[in-house]
Write a protein that holds these residues in place. Structure first.
Motif, mmCIF file in Angstrom:
data_model
loop_
_atom_site.group_PDB
_atom_site.id
_atom_site.type_symbol
_atom_site.label_atom_id
_atom_site.label_comp_id
_atom_site.label_asym_id
_atom_site.label_seq_id
_atom_site.Cartn_x
_atom_site.Cartn_y
_atom_site.Cartn_z
ATOM 1 N N GLU A 1 0.836 -1.195 0.000
ATOM 2 C CA GLU A 1 0.000 0.000 0.000
ATOM 3 C C GLU A 1 0.875 1.250 0.000
ATOM 4 N N GLU A 2 0.581 2.178 -0.940
ATOM 5 C CA GLU A 2 1.342 3.425 -1.060
ATOM 6 C C GLU A 2 0.434 4.646 -0.950
ATOM 7 N N THR A 3 -0.713 4.483 -0.308
ATOM 8 C CA THR A 3 -1.670 5.584 -0.235
ATOM 9 C C THR A 3 -1.070 6.795 0.450
ATOM 10 N N ALA A 4 -0.473 6.596 1.621
ATOM 11 C CA ALA A 4 0.110 7.722 2.365
ATOM 12 C C ALA A 4 1.260 8.347 1.585
ATOM 13 N N LEU A 5 2.100 7.480 0.965
ATOM 14 C CA LEU A 5 3.237 7.988 0.194
ATOM 15 C C LEU A 5 2.771 8.808 -0.999
ATOM 16 N N ARG A 6 1.720 8.346 -1.693
ATOM 17 C CA ARG A 6 1.221 9.073 -2.861
ATOM 18 C C ARG A 6 0.586 10.400 -2.459
ATOM 19 N N LYS A 7 -0.068 10.422 -1.320
ATOM 20 C CA LYS A 7 -0.636 11.687 -0.844
ATOM 21 C C LYS A 7 0.464 12.694 -0.533
ATOM 22 N N ILE A 8 1.546 12.205 0.066
ATOM 23 C CA ILE A 8 2.687 13.092 0.341
ATOM 24 C C ILE A 8 3.299 13.588 -0.961
ATOM 25 N N GLU A 9 3.412 12.679 -1.944
ATOM 26 C CA GLU A 9 3.954 13.062 -3.253
ATOM 27 C C GLU A 9 3.077 14.120 -3.923
ATOM 28 N N ALA A 10 1.739 13.915 -3.896
ATOM 29 C CA ALA A 10 0.829 14.875 -4.517
ATOM 30 C C ALA A 10 0.909 16.230 -3.829
ATOM 31 N N GLU A 11 1.012 16.210 -2.507
ATOM 32 C CA GLU A 11 1.114 17.472 -1.770
ATOM 33 C C GLU A 11 2.439 18.161 -2.064
ATOM 34 N N TYR A 12 3.504 17.379 -2.204
ATOM 35 C CA TYR A 12 4.815 17.956 -2.531
ATOM 36 C C TYR A 12 4.771 18.657 -3.885
ATOM 37 N N LYS A 13 4.188 17.968 -4.890
ATOM 38 C CA LYS A 13 4.101 18.572 -6.216
ATOM 39 C C LYS A 13 3.207 19.801 -6.216
ATOM 40 N N ALA A 14 2.094 19.740 -5.473
ATOM 41 C CA ALA A 14 1.164 20.870 -5.452
ATOM 42 C C ALA A 14 1.724 22.073 -4.728
ATOM 43 N N SER A 15 2.688 21.850 -3.845
ATOM 44 C CA SER A 15 3.250 22.960 -3.067
ATOM 45 C C SER A 15 4.569 23.468 -3.619
ATOM 46 N N ARG A 16 5.018 22.935 -4.761
ATOM 47 C CA ARG A 16 6.259 23.419 -5.368
ATOM 48 C C ARG A 16 6.100 24.879 -5.780
ATOM 49 N N PRO A 17 7.133 25.701 -5.604
ATOM 50 C CA PRO A 17 6.989 27.127 -5.915
ATOM 51 C C PRO A 17 7.075 27.409 -7.411
ATOM 52 N N GLY A 18 6.243 28.324 -7.852
ATOM 53 C CA GLY A 18 6.315 28.851 -9.213
ATOM 54 C C GLY A 18 6.625 30.337 -9.142
ATOM 55 N N TYR A 19 7.300 30.837 -10.148
ATOM 56 C CA TYR A 19 7.758 32.237 -10.139
ATOM 57 C C TYR A 19 7.104 32.984 -11.294
ATOM 58 N N LEU A 20 6.578 34.156 -11.014
ATOM 59 C CA LEU A 20 5.942 34.983 -12.041
ATOM 60 C C LEU A 20 6.576 36.369 -12.054
ATOM 61 N N VAL A 21 6.769 36.901 -13.242
ATOM 62 C CA VAL A 21 7.244 38.277 -13.427
ATOM 63 C C VAL A 21 6.206 39.008 -14.273
ATOM 64 N N PHE A 22 5.683 40.108 -13.749
ATOM 65 C CA PHE A 22 4.696 40.930 -14.459
ATOM 66 C C PHE A 22 5.379 42.214 -14.929
ATOM 67 N N LEU A 23 5.095 42.616 -16.157
ATOM 68 C CA LEU A 23 5.658 43.849 -16.697
ATOM 69 C C LEU A 23 4.591 44.596 -17.483
ATOM 70 N N VAL A 24 4.342 45.842 -17.104
ATOM 71 C CA VAL A 24 3.405 46.685 -17.840
ATOM 72 C C VAL A 24 4.073 47.087 -19.152
ATOM 73 N N ASP A 25 3.466 46.736 -20.275
ATOM 74 C CA ASP A 25 4.067 47.006 -21.587
ATOM 75 C C ASP A 25 4.190 48.507 -21.831
ATOM 76 N N GLY A 26 5.399 48.935 -22.239
ATOM 77 C CA GLY A 26 5.614 50.336 -22.586
ATOM 78 C C GLY A 26 5.227 51.294 -21.471
ATOM 79 N N TYR A 27 5.691 51.009 -20.267
ATOM 80 C CA TYR A 27 5.276 51.791 -19.095
ATOM 81 C C TYR A 27 5.521 53.285 -19.300
#
Length: 659
Positions: A163-189
């Motif tokens: 049984e890997e239920t607990a392990l898969r839940k930890i894996e899913a939570e790890y992937k869902a909590s990975r950081p993503g980076y965004l850069v916003f730039l107003v065009d021709g400010y």
């Protein structure tokens, strides 16, 4: 070939049943009086079987599993395993331990059943691999491994489940909590807010802040303004998934803040990185891609490549003369440091590519550095311009790409004009062999662009590469070091081609470049002659126009193979179709070898770049193309129609969200 045991038993049982039925039928024919007795016996037998079926299965299970034998070898071998375990004969379940029965069967007995019924989705071949098979069973995740004793159809297989239920839940939570980076730039400010009243600027900036804060504030991320018109944000992957599903509708919200102001936003996103620093680098690279494609869009970069969202508005001219002067100085410096300069455009070069290349060649002559234009004379759409330059005594300006390779060294500079794509250049060998590379292009940036060039003059807001080169020429050399009449006419023909006689994608700088070329001696009458076509080309164009069929305000023309010398008719037919009333975009597809080449044009109401990118191509909002390999023309028509359907569906979705 042997049958599996289960099927052998069932076939034998069926044969005996048929035999009994035949004997009974013969007996009934001979003695009709026993009908009632036989019927009563059948009913009694059915009731007994129904009443004792479950109990019989339990008795069989206990005997096979060894529960009735104290201190038996079976019981103290596999029965005591903490993992669920089962033994198969072929695909029939012969035995399982108590853990299997309790945790997977809910206490029921299913001996002699097919294993696919007991464990839905089981693949015995995959279970034999080192990775095993992952199954969803009993509201959990189970890793199944097996070991088989060879024996043909009667082979014995041992299944062990973890049984890997607990392990898969930890894996899913790890992937869902990975950081993503965004850069916003107003065009021709600076251009947008430079001449605006303080109150208006404050109102719009407050609106931008509110929209971005509302976007990021829905999750556990944070948003920070790092410069005027520039923001960064770090959010979890689960929130990034929501942004992508909504198509980054923040682009529509920013655009709707004030329709009277050309306000738009570019977003660079880094997802799936191993570290936060890597995600930041991916986001910055994605933002550069979004800006290179004209802005007002989101570019999402993952380890698998780029995904683009938005990009529905028109590009706005935002470059300055100061930047053009700086680029011109850098280009001159690179040219003077080189021993030779090789200039080339894209495959099947057109008037814009050759005109821009001849303009760069003039800069090299001003710098007194040897230079040539690499072009395949038998595969170009600018034969009229090349012939005019040759008649003017400039035949030595052109060289076949293969003949240019021997003169290239590590000090040779390669200048690529009118394309930014590695896969579209006239010669990849030249690009790879030259020590330094400069790029001058006006097309929107796409995947597969030239990596790490020494100089980039990339302006997607410009009408053509010829316009960019004309502007650079004004900051090179002295007053007398300017293009001659034929060169100026070549540059002007490139501008006329890509703007369709100054009707599309033109700005103030476009007309300033045209005025400069007129001062250099370009004559519009001679330029118009460069667009003259032969009777073969005209006939091919007329046939393609005649084949056109309307589909959702788009004209689609599909044809077979045409003569290589008449391929210029493809783009000309696409342009002519736009003159038909009710046509917002045109697509002309012709067979070339085993594939199909597509030329797309629009008047701005339809973004043909987005449609062609869906087919693996690219270009401008009003001018794009694609090449499909190993496909028939009719199949290409179907793919074009599907891409148009998807485009209009995305437009309707964006419009609904904006409202």
């Amino acid at each position: 070939m042997k049958q599996k045991p289960r099927w052998t038993m069932e076939m034998l049982t069926a044969a005996l049943a048929v035999l009994c039925a035949l004997l009974t039928l013969v007996l009934l024919i001979q003695r009709p009086s026993i009908w009632p007795v036989l019927l009563a016996l059948v009913v009694a037998w059915g009731i007994c079987m129904a009443a004792f079926r479950y109990q019989l299965r339990r008795w069989l299970s206990r005997w096979v599993r060894g529960d009735n034998f104290e201190k038996s070898k079976t019981k103290f071998s596999l029965e005591q395993l903490s993992q669920p375990t089962a033994l198969l004969s072929g695909e029939t379940v012969l035995w399982y331990n108590e853990q299997f029965r309790a945790r997977l069967l809910g206490g029921q007995d299913m001996l002699t059943s097919r294993v696919q019924k007991v464990l839905p989705g089981l693949d015995l071949q995959q279970c034999r691999t080192q990775q095993g098979q992952l199954l969803t069973l009993a509201d959990g995740f189970w890793s199944v491994h097996s070991s088989t004793v060879p024996g043909g159809a009667e082979c014995m297989t041992l299944l062990v489940l973890n049984e890997e239920t607990a392990l898969r839940k930890i894996e899913a939570e790890y992937k869902a909590s990975r950081p993503g980076y965004l850069v916003f730039l107003v065009d021709g400010y600076d251009d947008v807010f430079g001449d605006m009243l303080d109150s208006e600027r404050a109102r719009l900036l407050e609106g931008i802040n509110r929209i971005l804060e509302d976007m990021i504030g829905r999750g556990s991320g944070f948003l920070r303004r790092v410069a005027s018109g520039r923001y960064i944000a770090v959010v979890e992957e689960r929130q990034m998934e929501q942004f992508s599903k909504r198509g980054y509708d923040v682009l529509d919200k920013i655009r709707a803040l004030d329709p009277s102001v050309n306000l738009s936003l570019s977003i660079g996103i880094g997802r799936g990185a191993k570290t936060l620093r890597e995600a930041q680098d991916m986001a910055v690279q994605a933002l550069d891609m979004a800006q290179g494609r004209g802005g007002d869009q989101a570019a999402e970069m993952t380890p698998d490549g780029f995904t683009f969202y938005g990009g529905v508005s028109h590009g706005v001219e935002k470059r300055s003369k100061v930047r053009s002067r700086i680029v011109a100085d850098q280009l001159v410096k690179l040219i003077k440091e080189a021993d030779h300069v090789v200039i080339m455009g894209h495959r099947m070069s057109d008037l814009d590519a050759i005109g821009a290349a001849e303009g760069v060649l003039r800069i090299c002559k001003i710098c007194d550095v040897p230079a040539v234009i690499a072009v395949k004379r038998d595969a170009t759409l600018a034969g009229s311009l090349i012939d005019a330059l040759c008649r003017a005594g400039q035949k030595d300006d052109f060289i076949d790409p293969k003949d240019a390779l021997p003169i290239i060294s590590k000090r040779t500079l390669c200048v690529v004009v009118d394309t930014y794509q590695v896969g579209l250049v006239e010669s990849k060998e030249i690009l790879e062999k030259c020590g330094k590379v400069a790029v001058i292009d006006h097309h929107r940036k796409g995947v597969g662009y030239i990596q790490n060039p020494d100089l980039v003059c990339h302006e997607p807001y410009s009408s053509s590469a010829s316009e960019l080169v004309t502007e650079l020429l004004q900051y090179v050399g002295d007053r007398d070091d300017k293009p001659n009449r034929v060169e100026a006419e070549g540059l002007l023909s490139g501008i006329l081609l890509d703007t369709q006689d100054f009707t599309l994608h033109t700005g103030v700088r476009t007309f300033e470049a045209a005025a400069a070329l007129r001062r250099y001696g370009a004559e519009t009458e001679r330029v118009r002659q460069l667009f003259d076509v032969t009777m073969v080309e005209y006939a091919a164009k007329a046939e393609l126009v005649e084949r056109a069929r309307m589909y959702k305000n788009c004209a689609i023309s599909v044809g077979g193979e045409i003569a290589p010398e008449a391929r210029v008719a493809i783009a000309q037919a696409a342009n002519d179709l736009l003159r038909i009333q009710g046509v917002d975009a045109s697509f002309v597809a012709v067979q070339v070898g085993t594939g199909v080449n597509i030329s797309a044009r629009s008047l701005g109401a339809v973004n043909v770049q987005v449609i062609m990118e869906a087919l693996g191509g690219g270009g401008h909002q009003t001018m794009a193309a694609a090449q499909l390999k190993h496909i028939t023309p009719e199949a290409a028509r179907s793919r074009i129609e599907t891409a148009i359907d998807n485009y209009w569906a995305s437009q309707k979705k964006s419009g609904a969200e904006e409202k």
